[in-house]
Write a protein that holds these residues in place. Structure first.
Motif, PDB file in Angstrom:
ATOM      1  N   LYS A   1      -1.425   3.044   8.523  1.00 49.96           N
ATOM      2  CA  LYS A   1      -0.385   3.590   7.634  1.00 49.96           C
ATOM      3  C   LYS A   1       1.001   3.237   8.174  1.00 49.96           C
ATOM      4  CE  LYS A   1      -3.022   7.441   5.787  1.00 49.96           C
ATOM      5  NZ  LYS A   1      -3.370   8.821   5.941  1.00 49.96           N
ATOM      6  N   LYS A   2       1.160   3.374   9.495  1.00 49.32           N
ATOM      7  CA  LYS A   2       2.463   3.080  10.119  1.00 49.32           C
ATOM      8  C   LYS A   2       2.807   1.600   9.898  1.00 49.32           C
ATOM      9  CE  LYS A   2       5.135   3.348  14.301  1.00 49.32           C
ATOM     10  NZ  LYS A   2       5.569   1.989  14.091  1.00 49.32           N
TER      11      LYS A   2
ATOM     12  N   GLU B   1      -7.950   4.489  -0.721  1.00 47.48           N
ATOM     13  CA  GLU B   1      -7.637   3.482   0.289  1.00 47.48           C
ATOM     14  C   GLU B   1      -6.647   4.045   1.312  1.00 47.48           C
ATOM     15  OE1 GLU B   1      -6.147  -1.025   0.956  1.00 47.48           O
ATOM     16  OE2 GLU B   1      -6.102  -0.261  -1.087  1.00 47.48           O
ATOM     17  N   TRP B   2      -5.639   4.766   0.799  1.00 44.11           N
ATOM     18  CA  TRP B   2      -4.621   5.348   1.673  1.00 44.11           C
ATOM     19  C   TRP B   2      -5.256   6.404   2.582  1.00 44.11           C
ATOM     20  CZ3 TRP B   2       0.163   4.166   3.126  1.00 44.11           C
ATOM     21  CH2 TRP B   2       0.919   5.130   3.785  1.00 44.11           C
TER      22      TRP B   2
ATOM     23  N   GLU C   1       0.822  -1.222   0.000  1.00 36.87           N
ATOM     24  CA  GLU C   1       0.000   0.000   0.000  1.00 36.87           C
ATOM     25  C   GLU C   1       0.853   1.268   0.000  1.00 36.87           C
ATOM     26  OE1 GLU C   1      -0.455  -2.659   1.707  1.00 36.87           O
ATOM     27  OE2 GLU C   1      -2.556  -3.254   1.557  1.00 36.87           O
ATOM     28  N   VAL C   2       2.053   1.198   0.574  1.00 37.83           N
ATOM     29  CA  VAL C   2       2.913   2.380   0.654  1.00 37.83           C
ATOM     30  C   VAL C   2       3.276   2.862  -0.750  1.00 37.83           C
ATOM     31  CG1 VAL C   2       5.157   3.195   1.472  1.00 37.83           C
ATOM     32  CG2 VAL C   2       3.827   1.633   2.855  1.00 37.83           C
ATOM     33  N   ILE C   3       3.466   1.922  -1.668  1.00 39.80           N
ATOM     34  CA  ILE C   3       3.802   2.295  -3.048  1.00 39.80           C
ATOM     35  C   ILE C   3       2.549   2.613  -3.845  1.00 39.80           C
ATOM     36  CG2 ILE C   3       4.723   1.416  -5.237  1.00 39.80           C
ATOM     37  CD1 ILE C   3       7.005   0.294  -3.831  1.00 39.80           C
ATOM     38  N   THR C   4       1.505   1.817  -3.634  1.00 38.08           N
ATOM     39  CA  THR C   4       0.315   2.020  -4.480  1.00 38.08           C
ATOM     40  C   THR C   4      -0.534   3.199  -4.018  1.00 38.08           C
ATOM     41  OG1 THR C   4      -0.848   0.388  -3.187  1.00 38.08           O
ATOM     42  CG2 THR C   4       0.126  -0.394  -5.233  1.00 38.08           C
ATOM     43  N   LYS C   5      -0.160   3.857  -2.919  1.00 35.83           N
ATOM     44  CA  LYS C   5      -1.025   4.937  -2.402  1.00 35.83           C
ATOM     45  C   LYS C   5      -1.270   6.036  -3.438  1.00 35.83           C
ATOM     46  CE  LYS C   5       2.244   7.921   0.076  1.00 35.83           C
ATOM     47  NZ  LYS C   5       3.539   7.288   0.240  1.00 35.83           N
ATOM     48  N   SER C   6      -0.278   6.277  -4.292  1.00 40.30           N
ATOM     49  CA  SER C   6      -0.470   7.329  -5.282  1.00 40.30           C
ATOM     50  C   SER C   6      -1.481   6.900  -6.345  1.00 40.30           C
ATOM     51  CB  SER C   6       0.855   7.698  -5.924  1.00 40.30           C
ATOM     52  OG  SER C   6       1.425   6.539  -6.437  1.00 40.30           O
ATOM     53  N   LEU C   7      -1.603   5.558  -6.526  1.00 50.08           N
ATOM     54  CA  LEU C   7      -2.546   5.064  -7.528  1.00 50.08           C
ATOM     55  C   LEU C   7      -3.945   4.978  -6.929  1.00 50.08           C
ATOM     56  CD1 LEU C   7      -0.429   2.050  -8.799  1.00 50.08           C
ATOM     57  CD2 LEU C   7      -0.716   4.247  -9.927  1.00 50.08           C
ATOM     58  N   ASP C   8      -3.986   4.655  -5.632  1.00 46.44           N
ATOM     59  CA  ASP C   8      -5.279   4.462  -5.007  1.00 46.44           C
ATOM     60  C   ASP C   8      -5.376   5.325  -3.751  1.00 46.44           C
ATOM     61  OD1 ASP C   8      -7.671   3.592  -4.187  1.00 46.44           O
ATOM     62  OD2 ASP C   8      -7.116   1.505  -3.846  1.00 46.44           O
ATOM     63  N   ASP C   9      -5.484   6.601  -3.985  1.00 46.83           N
ATOM     64  CA  ASP C   9      -5.531   7.580  -2.908  1.00 46.83           C
ATOM     65  C   ASP C   9      -6.589   7.265  -1.871  1.00 46.83           C
ATOM     66  OD1 ASP C   9      -3.546   9.242  -3.375  1.00 46.83           O
ATOM     67  OD2 ASP C   9      -4.694  10.758  -4.487  1.00 46.83           O
TER      68      ASP C   9
END
Ligand code: RP5
Length: 294
Positions: free
Chosen positions: A34-35, A25-26, A15-23
């Motif tokens: 998140k931590k 969820e992040w 999720e740390v990497i995909t957060k930019s793709l799937d705002d």
């Protein structure tokens, strides 16, 4: 996700990497969640530094013990100027610069320097006399699994100016039999298209990346016929003029070629406007002279 060099272990992705793709969820996640994702990322991303890098420490690669003081003075491109890292927002962790994008792998990989590793990319274009297609000189890379063409760029040597790297790398990689005279004609009028990071290079890691300086040179057909192309075993499998429309290119090279196409169009529009203005002003002069002597 950044492509991976064949020698690298697989990049770790969560999720740390995909957060930019799937705002969404992040953004929905709690602080603790998140931590947890960050901890999972940090413990699972593989560490890889190639043996060639260790073997060349103190030559073209940094020693593992290189100081923060040295590294913080390393430069990156910002608005076409070189700026030391300590003047930028780039973070440091344990005395080493952190790549501003997450790559799923840490260590230096195939790159010698911690943080920015400088390169230069010369784009030489011409119009194909038969098809009318805009083409550029390309090399088919030898270090990728997939067949990928690239701009024949290369790394800046210690103390070398980027303008020198552009010509030296071009000669070494694709034109070793080209005379100095022809090379100087080719590298006469360049337009700087881009200067900055190129994170999509398959060698990028969380600790090392490439900064490049891209310059476009357009040559006419006569001059292109005087440029002998020679492939360089180990560096590229083939060398050729290829269409600027070629879909898949190495790293960020497609983006750089798009900039060259735009630049060429802009130059031609400018020439066309000058041509039109010349015609209009000569017609106007003829009319005025005619009226005056009537
Ligand atoms: C790319 O790596 C840069 O755009 C430049 O073309 C290249 C330099 O590396 P080598 O071709 O020397 O491996 O990301």
């Amino acid at each position: 996700m950044i492509p991976t060099h064949p020698k690298y272990p697989q990049r770790f992705c969560n999720e740390v990497i995909t957060k930019s793709l799937d705002d969404s969820e992040w953004n929905k996640a709690t602080r603790e969640q998140k931590k947890r994702w960050v901890d999972i990322y940090l413990t699972n991303r593989p560490i890889y530094t190639d043996q060639t890098v260790y073997d060349n420490e103190g030559i073209w690669a940094d020693c593992s013990s290189v100081s923060y003081d040295t590294l913080s003075k390393r430069q990156v491109w910002q608005n076409d100027e070189l700026v030391p890292l300590y003047k930028t927002s780039i973070q440091f962790n344990n005395g080493k610069p952190v790549t501003p994008v997450l790559t799923g792998i840490t260590g230096r990989g195939m790159l010698g320097k911690f943080g920015p590793n400088h390169a230069a990319d010369p784009i030489i274009t011409r119009y194909n006399s038969k098809t009318g297609d805009l083409e550029f000189v390309a090399g088919l890379r030898a270090d990728t699994n997939e067949e990928l063409w690239c701009i024949p760029g290369g790394m800046v040597d210690e103390g070398e100016s980027v303008s020198l790297t552009l010509k030296r790398e071009f000669k070494e990689e694709v034109a070793k039999n080209c005379s100095e005279n022809i090379l100087s004609k080719i590298f006469k009028n360049g337009t700087v298209l881009y200067s900055g990071p190129t994170y999509n290079d398959p060698r990028t890691t969380d600790q090392a990346w490439i900064e490049t300086y891209v310059v476009h040179y357009h040559i006419d057909n006569e001059l292109s016929k005087q440029l002998p192309l020679t492939s360089q075993p180990g560096e590229n499998r083939k060398v050729s003029w290829i269409s600027c429309k070629t879909p898949n290119l190495y790293g960020d090279h497609k983006k750089f070629i798009e900039l060259a196409i735009l630049n060429q169009k802009k130059k031609e529009n400018r020439i066309y406007k000058i041509y039109l203005l010349t015609i209009i002003s000569s017609i106007a002069t003829t009319i005025l002279v005619g009226l005056y002597f009537r």
